[in-house]
Motif scaffolding. Structure first.
Motif, PDB file in Angstrom:
ATOM      1  N   UNK A 107       0.837  -1.210   0.000  1.00 44.81           N
ATOM      2  CA  UNK A 107       0.000   0.000   0.000  1.00 44.81           C
ATOM      3  C   UNK A 107       0.866   1.252   0.000  1.00 44.81           C
ATOM      4  N   UNK A 108       1.908   1.222   0.833  1.00 46.96           N
ATOM      5  CA  UNK A 108       2.799   2.371   0.922  1.00 46.96           C
ATOM      6  C   UNK A 108       3.540   2.578  -0.403  1.00 46.96           C
ATOM      7  N   UNK A 109       4.010   1.514  -1.014  1.00 48.88           N
ATOM      8  CA  UNK A 109       4.716   1.608  -2.299  1.00 48.88           C
ATOM      9  C   UNK A 109       3.771   2.110  -3.385  1.00 48.88           C
ATOM     10  N   UNK A 110       2.566   1.569  -3.403  1.00 48.95           N
ATOM     11  CA  UNK A 110       1.557   1.979  -4.379  1.00 48.95           C
ATOM     12  C   UNK A 110       1.239   3.468  -4.214  1.00 48.95           C
ATOM     13  N   UNK A 111       1.144   3.900  -2.969  1.00 47.64           N
ATOM     14  CA  UNK A 111       0.867   5.310  -2.697  1.00 47.64           C
ATOM     15  C   UNK A 111       2.000   6.186  -3.223  1.00 47.64           C
ATOM     16  N   UNK A 112       3.235   5.741  -3.008  1.00 50.96           N
ATOM     17  CA  UNK A 112       4.364   6.559  -3.474  1.00 50.96           C
ATOM     18  C   UNK A 112       4.389   6.634  -5.002  1.00 50.96           C
ATOM     19  N   UNK A 113       4.060   5.535  -5.682  1.00 51.14           N
ATOM     20  CA  UNK A 113       4.010   5.550  -7.152  1.00 51.14           C
ATOM     21  C   UNK A 113       2.913   6.501  -7.615  1.00 51.14           C
ATOM     22  N   UNK A 114       1.778   6.429  -6.969  1.00 49.85           N
ATOM     23  CA  UNK A 114       0.652   7.298  -7.323  1.00 49.85           C
ATOM     24  C   UNK A 114       1.061   8.766  -7.183  1.00 49.85           C
ATOM     25  N   UNK A 115       1.748   9.078  -6.104  1.00 51.35           N
ATOM     26  CA  UNK A 115       2.192  10.454  -5.877  1.00 51.35           C
ATOM     27  C   UNK A 115       3.196  10.881  -6.961  1.00 51.35           C
ATOM     28  N   UNK A 116       4.124   9.998  -7.302  1.00 53.07           N
ATOM     29  CA  UNK A 116       5.100  10.320  -8.352  1.00 53.07           C
ATOM     30  C   UNK A 116       4.406  10.579  -9.678  1.00 53.07           C
ATOM     31  N   UNK A 117       3.403   9.748  -9.995  1.00 49.41           N
ATOM     32  CA  UNK A 117       2.648   9.941 -11.243  1.00 49.41           C
ATOM     33  C   UNK A 117       1.949  11.298 -11.260  1.00 49.41           C
ATOM     34  N   UNK A 118       1.350  11.636 -10.133  1.00 47.60           N
ATOM     35  CA  UNK A 118       0.650  12.925 -10.062  1.00 47.60           C
ATOM     36  C   UNK A 118       1.628  14.076 -10.246  1.00 47.60           C
ATOM     37  N   UNK A 119       2.794  13.974  -9.621  1.00 46.24           N
ATOM     38  CA  UNK A 119       3.798  15.037  -9.748  1.00 46.24           C
ATOM     39  C   UNK A 119       4.275  15.141 -11.196  1.00 46.24           C
ATOM     40  N   UNK A 120       4.569  14.020 -11.836  1.00 49.25           N
ATOM     41  CA  UNK A 120       5.039  14.054 -13.224  1.00 49.25           C
ATOM     42  C   UNK A 120       3.965  14.614 -14.160  1.00 49.25           C
ATOM     43  N   UNK A 121       2.718  14.191 -13.963  1.00 49.20           N
ATOM     44  CA  UNK A 121       1.635  14.719 -14.796  1.00 49.20           C
ATOM     45  C   UNK A 121       1.437  16.220 -14.584  1.00 49.20           C
ATOM     46  N   UNK A 122       1.543  16.667 -13.355  1.00 48.54           N
ATOM     47  CA  UNK A 122       1.438  18.101 -13.073  1.00 48.54           C
ATOM     48  C   UNK A 122       2.579  18.844 -13.751  1.00 48.54           C
ATOM     49  N   UNK A 123       3.762  18.262 -13.627  1.00 47.86           N
ATOM     50  CA  UNK A 123       4.934  18.872 -14.243  1.00 47.86           C
ATOM     51  C   UNK A 123       4.739  18.989 -15.756  1.00 47.86           C
ATOM     52  N   UNK A 124       4.214  17.953 -16.356  1.00 53.98           N
ATOM     53  CA  UNK A 124       3.994  17.913 -17.802  1.00 53.98           C
ATOM     54  C   UNK A 124       2.973  18.978 -18.213  1.00 53.98           C
ATOM     55  N   UNK A 125       1.901  19.132 -17.423  1.00 46.03           N
ATOM     56  CA  UNK A 125       0.841  20.079 -17.764  1.00 46.03           C
ATOM     57  C   UNK A 125       1.261  21.523 -17.555  1.00 46.03           C
ATOM     58  N   UNK A 126       1.828  21.830 -16.396  1.00 46.33           N
ATOM     59  CA  UNK A 126       2.045  23.216 -16.020  1.00 46.33           C
ATOM     60  C   UNK A 126       3.387  23.779 -16.463  1.00 46.33           C
ATOM     61  N   UNK A 133      10.233  14.566 -24.519  1.00 43.59           N
ATOM     62  CA  UNK A 133       8.870  14.080 -24.287  1.00 43.59           C
ATOM     63  C   UNK A 133       8.828  12.575 -24.116  1.00 43.59           C
ATOM     64  N   UNK A 134       9.587  11.861 -24.902  1.00 43.50           N
ATOM     65  CA  UNK A 134       9.523  10.403 -24.825  1.00 43.50           C
ATOM     66  C   UNK A 134      10.084   9.883 -23.500  1.00 43.50           C
ATOM     67  N   UNK A 135      11.093  10.553 -22.896  1.00 43.96           N
ATOM     68  CA  UNK A 135      11.642  10.114 -21.603  1.00 43.96           C
ATOM     69  C   UNK A 135      10.605  10.303 -20.482  1.00 43.96           C
ATOM     70  N   UNK A 136       9.944  11.427 -20.509  1.00 45.87           N
ATOM     71  CA  UNK A 136       8.911  11.695 -19.505  1.00 45.87           C
ATOM     72  C   UNK A 136       7.777  10.691 -19.634  1.00 45.87           C
ATOM     73  N   UNK A 145       3.111   0.691 -14.793  1.00 48.22           N
ATOM     74  CA  UNK A 145       3.313  -0.767 -14.827  1.00 48.22           C
ATOM     75  C   UNK A 145       3.682  -1.290 -13.428  1.00 48.22           C
ATOM     76  N   UNK A 146       4.521  -0.558 -12.710  1.00 49.04           N
ATOM     77  CA  UNK A 146       4.892  -0.946 -11.352  1.00 49.04           C
ATOM     78  C   UNK A 146       3.651  -0.935 -10.450  1.00 49.04           C
ATOM     79  N   UNK A 147       2.825   0.056 -10.655  1.00 47.59           N
ATOM     80  CA  UNK A 147       1.605   0.168  -9.850  1.00 47.59           C
ATOM     81  C   UNK A 147       0.665  -1.027 -10.097  1.00 47.59           C
ATOM     82  N   UNK A 148       0.585  -1.462 -11.338  1.00 47.49           N
ATOM     83  CA  UNK A 148      -0.293  -2.595 -11.660  1.00 47.49           C
ATOM     84  C   UNK A 148       0.234  -3.886 -11.059  1.00 47.49           C
TER      85      UNK A 148
END
Length: 150
Positions: A107-126, A133-136, A145-148
Motif C-alpha cells: 500500500x505504501x509503495x503503491x501510494x508513493x508511485x501514485x504520488x510520483x505519477x501525479x507530480x510528473x503529470x502536473x509537471x507535464x501540464x504546467x 517528451x519520450x523520456x517523460x 506498470x509498477x503500480x499494476x
C-alpha cells in the motif's frame, strides 16, 4: 388585627352584679383564647417538626444519591481513560502492523508511485516539457506498470 379600646362597642354595667357577670364572661373568653393559642402553638410546633424531619430525610436521600452518582461518574471517567489508552495502543499497533506487513508495504509503495505519477503529470501540464517528451512519457508508463504489479 389588634382591637383598640375605642373600637369596642361594649359598655360596663352600671351595677355591681352586672360588672361581675361581665368580668367572668371576659375571663372565660380570655381562657378560651389562651387555650386556642396553646393548641395552635402545639400544631405549629408539630408541623414544623414534621417539615424539618421530612426536609432532613429528603436532604439525606439527595446526599446519598449524589454520592452514588459521583462514584459512578468517577468509575466512568476511569473507564474512559482506560479505553482511550487502549484505543491509542490499538491505533499505534494497527498503524505499525499496516506498514510492517506485506500488504502495508504494498500500500505504501503503491501510494508513493501514485504520488510520483501525479507530480510528473502536473509537471507535464504546467511547466511544459523540459525533458525530452519520450523520456517523460516512458517514466510515467514505467510507474504505471509498477503500480499494476503491486
Amino acid at each position: 388585627m389588634m382591637l383598640v379600646p375605642n373600637t369596642l362597642k361594649a359598655k360596663p354595667s352600671e351595677n355591681y352584679d352586672g360588672l361581675i357577670k361581665q368580668f367572668f364572661a371576659l375571663k372565660k373568653l380570655c381562657e378560651s383564647k389562651i387555650k386556642q393559642c396553646s393548641n395552635y402553638s402545639k400544631k405549629l410546633a408539630e408541623y414544623d417538626r414534621e417539615s424539618l424531619i421530612a426536609g432532613n430525610e429528603a436532604l439525606e436521600s439527595e446526599r446519598e444519591m449524589n454520592a452514588q452518582l459521583t462514584e459512578e461518574l468517577e468509575a466512568a471517567n476511569e473507564r474512559v481513560k482506560e479505553l482511550e489508552g487502549q484505543l491509542q495502543l490499538t491505533m499505534l499497533t494497527t498503524h505499525e502492523a499496516a506498514f510492517e506487513s506485506d500488504y502495508g508495504k504494498k500500500r505504501l509503495y503503491n501510494f508513493s508511485i501514485k504520488e510520483k505519477l501525479e507530480v510528473l503529470n502536473e509537471f507535464k501540464k504546467e511547466c511544459g516539457i523540459i525533458l525530452p517528451a519520450h523520456k517523460l512519457q516512458d517514466k510515467i508508463e514505467q510507474l504505471r506498470k509498477e503500480q499494476e504489479h503491486v
